[in-house]
Design a protein around this motif. Structure first.
Motif, PDB file in Angstrom:
ATOM      1  N   ASP A 419     137.829  89.721 129.451  1.00  0.00           N
ATOM      2  CA  ASP A 419     138.276  88.930 128.304  1.00  0.00           C
ATOM      3  C   ASP A 419     137.191  88.841 127.232  1.00  0.00           C
ATOM      4  O   ASP A 419     135.992  88.849 127.537  1.00  0.00           O
ATOM      5  CB  ASP A 419     138.666  87.517 128.736  1.00  0.00           C
ATOM      6  CG  ASP A 419     140.104  87.426 129.223  1.00  0.00           C
ATOM      7  OD1 ASP A 419     140.880  88.364 128.957  1.00  0.00           O
ATOM      8  OD2 ASP A 419     140.446  86.419 129.870  1.00  0.00           O
ATOM      9  N   GLN A 472     138.846  89.017 116.910  1.00  0.00           N
ATOM     10  CA  GLN A 472     139.687  87.979 117.495  1.00  0.00           C
ATOM     11  C   GLN A 472     139.494  87.936 119.010  1.00  0.00           C
ATOM     12  O   GLN A 472     139.368  88.962 119.672  1.00  0.00           O
ATOM     13  CB  GLN A 472     141.145  88.225 117.142  1.00  0.00           C
ATOM     14  CG  GLN A 472     141.458  87.947 115.673  1.00  0.00           C
ATOM     15  CD  GLN A 472     142.936  87.846 115.414  1.00  0.00           C
ATOM     16  OE1 GLN A 472     143.737  88.537 116.038  1.00  0.00           O
ATOM     17  NE2 GLN A 472     143.333  86.973 114.491  1.00  0.00           N
ATOM     18  N   SER A 473     139.489  86.725 119.525  1.00  0.00           N
ATOM     19  CA  SER A 473     139.188  86.519 120.940  1.00  0.00           C
ATOM     20  C   SER A 473     140.455  86.284 121.753  1.00  0.00           C
ATOM     21  O   SER A 473     141.491  85.856 121.222  1.00  0.00           O
ATOM     22  CB  SER A 473     138.260  85.318 121.100  1.00  0.00           C
ATOM     23  OG  SER A 473     138.907  84.129 120.668  1.00  0.00           O
ATOM     24  N   ASP A 474     140.362  86.559 123.049  1.00  0.00           N
ATOM     25  CA  ASP A 474     141.448  86.220 123.970  1.00  0.00           C
ATOM     26  C   ASP A 474     141.419  84.733 124.324  1.00  0.00           C
ATOM     27  O   ASP A 474     142.455  84.089 124.461  1.00  0.00           O
ATOM     28  CB  ASP A 474     141.321  87.045 125.257  1.00  0.00           C
ATOM     29  CG  ASP A 474     141.277  88.534 124.978  1.00  0.00           C
ATOM     30  OD1 ASP A 474     142.260  89.054 124.435  1.00  0.00           O
ATOM     31  OD2 ASP A 474     140.246  89.168 125.284  1.00  0.00           O
ATOM     32  N   THR A 493     141.433  83.630 116.925  1.00  0.00           N
ATOM     33  CA  THR A 493     142.027  83.759 118.254  1.00  0.00           C
ATOM     34  C   THR A 493     143.212  84.713 118.175  1.00  0.00           C
ATOM     35  O   THR A 493     144.049  84.607 117.283  1.00  0.00           O
ATOM     36  CB  THR A 493     142.484  82.386 118.784  1.00  0.00           C
ATOM     37  OG1 THR A 493     141.382  81.476 118.767  1.00  0.00           O
ATOM     38  CG2 THR A 493     143.008  82.504 120.212  1.00  0.00           C
ATOM     39  N   GLY A 497     146.686  83.926 122.317  1.00  0.00           N
ATOM     40  CA  GLY A 497     145.397  83.492 122.843  1.00  0.00           C
ATOM     41  C   GLY A 497     145.384  82.000 123.149  1.00  0.00           C
ATOM     42  O   GLY A 497     146.248  81.234 122.698  1.00  0.00           O
TER      43      GLY A 497
END
Length: 603
Positions: A419, A472-474, A493, A497
């Motif tokens: 992740d 962008q993050s999980d 996100t 997410g």
């Protein structure tokens, strides 16, 4: 008649900077020393038939632990790995078929991890269980293995010369127990600043009781000085201590504090604390008296009720998050406190005593963690005291609530291997979240904090001061305590997410855009609060199990570098003033002063 040692001849060897560091605060240690001492290390390996390290060193450095000199026979590799975490792709496992490798683990984990144990055995590793229930408390090395039992077993296996190369926990335990013969320290002409020290707390509070190894030689090679020392009272001169149940901590409780030597089977002992004050005696407590005002007040110690006990504070810490809100008046005055969340049952209005990070001792000198306010003596329910192992220093124990919060956040986030995780806020909790997440394979970690001084706590590429260039993050985690951080965090996100909101903003209003974009991307906004556990954790998890895990993690995760200030209790007002300034970086401590009162080991 010369006594025969029940242990191998033990040489502890390490390289450190001029300011006593063996690794950076994030665990990087390869290579502190220069080429000359690295060659010397290989020559020393040739002279020993066993080489010992802890699992922490293996996980951080992935060492081979062989002798690379021509004609050299590789020493037996000895790994202290109580919970069988030795990675399958480590060099130790990959070469176990050709180099004799022993792994000492706990009986409990050997029984509970059949698949891992079978894999390691098939790789050629011999697994040797040690039974904590028969180990003397003072012999234990984190998290519960008996070094006496381990060293005796090595001697019985024919290992007569053992070289110990780390890490810090192993070195500290052996020196504290007096289980060493020679000490070779390479002092490198470099300065690191914050980092991991070679030798941790030995419980010494009196300069007259400093350990004084006998110096045999000092050699200068290039920019390094090599100190060759020996133990003036090696283990065989102190008398052997029987292994098994009789070698227990209880048997050592009456040992004299005037004995400055560290003998096998006992930590350096201190006298029991001076008699505690009786009910009605004056004690000191820190009170919040108004916005940005605290006072150290005297009050009478109340009489303990049934099930309660008087304890003495050894050290406390000020929470940069929760206590900042109380200190700056960011709470609803007159509201009844929630004991599970606020760690008090008082009505929240000035004046009130507060605090929840305290390491205390009882009249027998036993140490505990307590969710208790700042003061010197207090009455607390015995059921609320959390016993601390001897292997955990007081400084480490002060991180219990922050690490419990960090672990709770990770549990709530559902992070999986691989992740991409984004954290806003590199304070104490954010830093600990990052250090836990590094143990999850493949996690890509980014931390945002405008205070660039905090970069020292993170690996290269993890930290930056703003969101520029961030993918962008999980999983996104908000622990900055700043309401303005939430909106940009949501923007960074990814689709579906999860955003974990762990900050407590006090009574400040939060404005976030939950419009079209929020719904279109199916974002999940999740509250995380350490006072309870989510049902997704399953029926086997409860707060007791989580606390046990937190204490074990503290013996693996470096935290000392996050302590940035220390104040005596009578300077509490100065300590709290940091909460309204830009000077505060990490965790500030309050250390009560007790004239003529000895304190317990580990502070």
């Amino acid at each position: 008649m010369k006594s025969q040692s029940i242990y191998p001849q033990i040489t502890i060897s390490f390289a450190q900077t001029l300011d006593g560091r063996i690794a950076t605060c994030n665990g990087i240690s390869r290579y502190i020393s220069d080429e000359a001492s690295l060659e010397m290390n290989q020559a020393m390996r040739r002279e020993h038939d066993g080489i010992l390290v802890g699992i922490g060193t293996v996980l951080k450095d992935n060492p081979l632990l062989t002798c690379r000199l021509d004609g050299c026979t590789d020493p037996t590799r000895v790994i202290v790995d109580s919970r069988l975490r030795l990675p399958a792709d480590s060099q130790l496992v990959q070469t176990a078929g050709s180099v004799n490798t022993l792994v000492y683990c706990s009986t409990e984990h050997l029984k509970g991890q059949h698949q891992q144990a079978e894999f390691l055995r098939n790789a050629g590793i011999e697994l040797i269980p040690l039974s904590p229930e028969t180990a003397g408390e003072h012999f234990r090395h984190a998290p519960g293995l008996d070094l006496d039992q381990l060293l005796r077993d090595l001697k019985n296996r024919g290992i007569t010369r053992l070289m110990v190369e780390g890490g810090s926990g192993i070195i500290t335990s052996l020196i504290r127990l007096g289980l060493w013969h020679r000490l070779t320290v390479v002092s490198v002409g470099k300065i690191m600043g914050s980092g991991i020290e070679a030798v941790g707390d030995l419980g010494i509070r009196d300069l007259k009781k400093l350990l004084r190894p006998e110096i045999e030689d000092i050699r200068i090679t290039g920019r390094e000085a090599v100190w060759y020392m020996k133990n003036p009272a090696p283990p065989e001169q102190k008398g052997s201590v029987p292994a098994g149940p009789s070698n227990s901590a209880a048997a050592d409780e009456s040992a004299s504090a005037d004995n400055a030597k560290l003998t096998p089977g006992s930590q350096q002992q201190v006298k029991k604390p001076a008699p505690f004050p009786r009910a009605g005696s004056p004690v000191r407590m820190v009170y919040f008296t108004g916005i940005a005002r605290v006072e150290l007040r005297k009050e009478k110690l109340r009489r303990p009720k049934n099930g309660e006990v008087v304890v003495q504070s050894l050290a406390g810490a000020i929470s940069p998050g929760t206590e900042r809100n109380f200190y700056l008046g960011r709470f609803q005055r007159g509201a009844a406190a929630n004991p599970d969340m606020d760690f008090t049952d008082e009505v929240l209005d000035y004046p009130f005593s507060y605090g929840y990070i305290n390491v205390v001792q009882d009249e027998d000198g036993r140490r505990y963690f307590a969710f208790a306010p700042h003061g010197d003596f207090m009455v607390i329910s015995r059921d609320a005291l959390i016993p601390l192992p001897h292997t955990l220093t007081t400084d480490q124990a002060l991180f219990i609530p922050h690490l419990e919060t960090a672990l709770s956040i990770i549990h709530d986030s559902g992070v999986q291997p691989g992740d991409r995780v984004l954290i806003t806020g590199a304070g104490v909790v954010g830093t600990l979240c990052a250090r836990i997440l590094r143990s999850i394979p493949g996690v890509e970690l980014h931390i945002i904090d405008p205070d660039l001084r905090k970069e020292r706590w993170f690996l290269p590429g993890e930290f930056q001061g703003d969101f520029q260039g961030i993918s962008q993050s999980d999983i996104s985690i908000e622990v900055s305590g700043n309401p303005l951080a939430l909106s940009p965090l949501m923007e960074h996100t990814a689709f579906e997410g999860r955003i974990i909101v762990a900050s407590w903003y006090g009574d400040r209003e939060i404005s976030v855009n939950l419009g079209r974009d929020f719904h279109k991307r199916r974002l999940k906004l999740i509250s995380s609060q350490v006072s309870s556990m989510g049902r997704h954790m399953g029926s086997n998890w409860n707060k007791d199990r989580r606390m046990e895990k937190v204490i074990r993690l503290l013996e693996e995760i470096p935290v000392d570098d996050v302590i940035t200030h220390r104040f005596p209790l009578d300077k509490a007002a100065e300590a709290f003033a940091l909460l309204k300034s830009d000077e505060l970086l990490g965790l500030p401590l309050l250390i009560p002063d007790y004239p003529d009162r000895p304190t317990a080991p580990g502070l």
